[in-house]
Design an enzyme around this catalytic site. Structure first.
Site, PDB file in Angstrom:
ATOM      1  N   ASP A 249      25.742 -41.153  10.541  1.00  0.00           N
ATOM      2  CA  ASP A 249      26.449 -40.287  11.481  1.00  0.00           C
ATOM      3  C   ASP A 249      25.387 -39.508  12.252  1.00  0.00           C
ATOM      4  OD1 ASP A 249      28.473 -38.226  12.574  1.00  0.00           O
ATOM      5  OD2 ASP A 249      29.722 -39.550  11.354  1.00  0.00           O
ATOM      6  N   HIS A 303      28.683 -40.107  17.372  1.00  0.00           N
ATOM      7  CA  HIS A 303      28.203 -39.901  15.997  1.00  0.00           C
ATOM      8  C   HIS A 303      26.873 -40.627  15.762  1.00  0.00           C
ATOM      9  CE1 HIS A 303      31.866 -37.862  14.615  1.00  0.00           C
ATOM     10  NE2 HIS A 303      32.531 -38.729  15.349  1.00  0.00           N
ATOM     11  N   GLU A 374      35.806 -40.650  18.770  1.00  0.00           N
ATOM     12  CA  GLU A 374      35.353 -39.345  19.262  1.00  0.00           C
ATOM     13  C   GLU A 374      34.188 -39.414  20.246  1.00  0.00           C
ATOM     14  OE1 GLU A 374      36.827 -36.394  15.690  1.00  0.00           O
ATOM     15  OE2 GLU A 374      34.754 -37.127  15.586  1.00  0.00           O
TER      16      GLU A 374
END
Length: 584
Positions: A249, A303, A374
């Site tokens: 991440d 990420h 995201e």
């Protein structure tokens, strides 16, 4: 000091004697019509069992089995006593990989039973023979694997026979797990303790969903290999079969890549917090023996921060942008920021090397998770290199979705080049790119499986199924195990987890509970996951029409089983309620 110590020892001794006397007083009687074990006093006989655990073996339609078998379950209320030394296995005489696997799971079975050790059992004349027949030599664990099994237990005199048949080794493994749940300790009136097994049973069983998963995040906080193995153990005992490993991440990149050593050099928290290829191989082998496959996720293009900083020093330009940028709310959803640079052609060469290294760690043909959630458009929209690349194009949402889809297409091309085919399934999280109005423009339904993380009331999973996509469901307001510890999120107890139902259409591969690791590490993750993950396990295996209330007694028993097998599962109820079924 000496007197105080002596007094303390006397108190402790008296406490132990009282506990022992209390334990010897209580027995349990099964009320089959209610499926409940009632605590009473008296000596052990044909109707009174020495422990709740022994009573639970035979009480109710499914006894103490977890998850509940799906096709058919018949259990007698009789028990057969034996000494563990009198248990043996029989396999096909052919010496091949299947037989080797069966011998290894038999060893695991014996170790599991040894964890509930019996003492001074004189019943050495009674024998238990477990015969296993596997009908195919297929050793692959994937979405098409047949995990079903048939199990029959018969007793004749001093001989108890357990017959298992399955199409694959994994069905046989699940059958052995079921057998282990049909065995318990039995304390006789004379103080002798033996193992007991249900003397007759007939079970036919197979899962409703082929993808029954647990996500572990090891990027926010590193989890040791030994910790991950404990979760695999819990999964095996609960018949979950997919460990989704969110291994990287923006916070860290702890996966060692032989071709790209800079990823851990820049991205690992420390030299001791790195997963080496040998660790991956060890875990894959460990998991397969327990009926669990490992799917690795390298989240991108969002990420992706720490670990990606080395591009400029290597003459490759910015592989990722907005890395660690502040104020973070202007550049990402969660700090630290970092998002791959879709307009840098060198990125795709690096991705090909990255994918090649990961593919070499995985079984041939294993699916791959590319993340994809995201993506934060303001990051790209504030990066001069990307703005220049877009030129006169309007900087609208559609423009950036097109840019995002260009990245995804080139990332997929890099993966296909690395793997040597164009048909490996790729998993992506739901995102702006998977919205019903645009997904068919951007993502092929023959290549991509969509993992949904929307609330239970959201219609997106069904809408995607209606469009012909396959899905994996991770209902965030029931199956996100990190909820309740940050922001406005709510803790989901085991009943909420259990009662969550996902679509049953053929395109639903299954589901996953998710343990995001912002607020857990080795010291706390186990009890945060267990036994709640086991509640989802029965939903995904059995998918019963009944709810948690009907499953309560079996689930309480399974929690105790997990603890006895070394899993630090959190408590569910006061022990009095556990011992007095239906009274709370």
């Amino acid at each position: 000091m000496g007197k105080a110590y002596l007094v303390l020892m006397v108190i402790l001794l008296c406490s132990k004697l009282y506990e022992s006397a209390s334990n010897s007083l209580w027995r349990w009687k099964c009320n089959q019509s209610a499926g409940a074990c009632t605590r009473v006093s008296g000596d052990v006989d044909a109707t009174l069992y020495p422990s709740l655990e022994t009573c639970r073996l035979v009480c109710g339609t499914a006894g103490g089995l977890w998850p509940q078998p799906t096709v058919g379950t018949v259990l007698s209320d009789g028990l057969f006593q034996f000494s563990l030394s009198s248990l043996k296995f029989e396999f096909a005489s052919e010496d091949n990989d299947v037989t080797t696997y069966l011998k290894e799971i038999a060893d695991l079975f014996n170790k599991t039973l040894s964890s509930i050790s019996a003492s001074n059992c004189s019943n050495t004349d009674n024998t238990v023979t477990i015969s296993i027949v596997v009908l195919t030599n297929n050793m692959d664990l994937n979405w098409k694997t047949d995990e079903g099994y048939n199990l029959e237990i018969l007793t004749a005199g001093k001989e108890n026979s357990v017959k298992i048949s399955a199409n694959t080794i994994f069905g046989a493994r699940h059958a052995l797990e079921t057998v282990s749940q049909l065995i318990e300790l039995f304390s006789n009136n004379n103080g002798e303790v033996c193992h007991v097994i249900v003397d007759e049973a007939k079970i036919s069983d197979a899962p409703n969903y082929n993808h029954r998963g647990l996500l572990l995040d090891t990027a926010r906080n590193f989890l040791s290999i030994s910790s991950i193995k404990k979760h695999v153990d819990g999964m095996a005992h609960s018949k979950l079969n997919v460990l989704h490993w969110h291994i990287t991440d923006s916070q860290s990149f702890p996966l060692e890549l032989p071709t790209l050593p800079n990823m851990t050099k820049y991205g690992a928290y420390s030299d001791s917090k790195i997963y080496h290829p040998t660790d991956i191989a060890e875990l894959i082998s460990y998991a397969k023996l327990r009926g669990v496959r490992i799917i690795i996720e390298i989240d991108a293009p969002s990420h992706a921060g720490n670990g990606w900083q080395w591009g400029p020093d290597a003459g490759l330009g910015d592989l990722s942008v907005c890395i660690n940028q502040q104020p973070w709310r202007s550049f990402c959803i969660q700090p630290p920021c970092g998002q791959l640079n879709p307009v840098n052609s060198n990125l795709y060469k690096v991705l090909k090397d990255l994918y090649s290294d990961v593919i070499n760690m995985l079984p041939k043909g294993e699916v791959f998770h590319m993340g994809g959630d995201e993506v934060y458009i303001p990051c790209w929209n504030s990066t001069p290199e990307i703005i220049a690349y877009l030129g006169d194009k309007p900087r609208t949402t559609e423009t950036f979705l097109d840019l995002w889809s260009d990245y995804q297409a080139q990332a997929l091309e890099a993966f296909d080049s690395a793997v040597g085919n164009t048909n490996t399934p790729i998993i992506l999280w739901t995102s702006h790119l998977t919205e019903v109005s645009v997904i068919e423009k951007y993502l092929s339904k023959t290549r991509y499986v969509i993992q949904t993380w929307v609330p239970a009331a959201d219609t997106l999973p069904q809408n995607l199924l209606d469009l012909g996509y396959q899905i994996i469901a991770s209902t965030k307001d029931t199956w996100y195990l990190d909820h309740g510890f940050w922001g406005n999120t709510v803790y989901h107890n085991w009943r909420v987890v259990y009662n969550n139902k996902i679509p049953t259409a053929s395109g639903t591969l299954g589901g996953e509970v998710c343990m995001w690791a912002e607020l857990v590490d080795d010291s706390s993750v186990e009890s945060r996951v267990w036994p709640r993950a086991a509640a989802a396990a029965e939903r995904l295996w059995s998918n019963l029409k009944t709810n948690a209330d009907q499953a309560e007694r079996r689930f309480y028993r399974h929690r105790e089983r997990l603890v006895s097998r070394g899993i630090n599962a959190e408590a569910l109820t006061p022990r009095w309620c556990y011992q007095n079924e239906g009274e709370c």
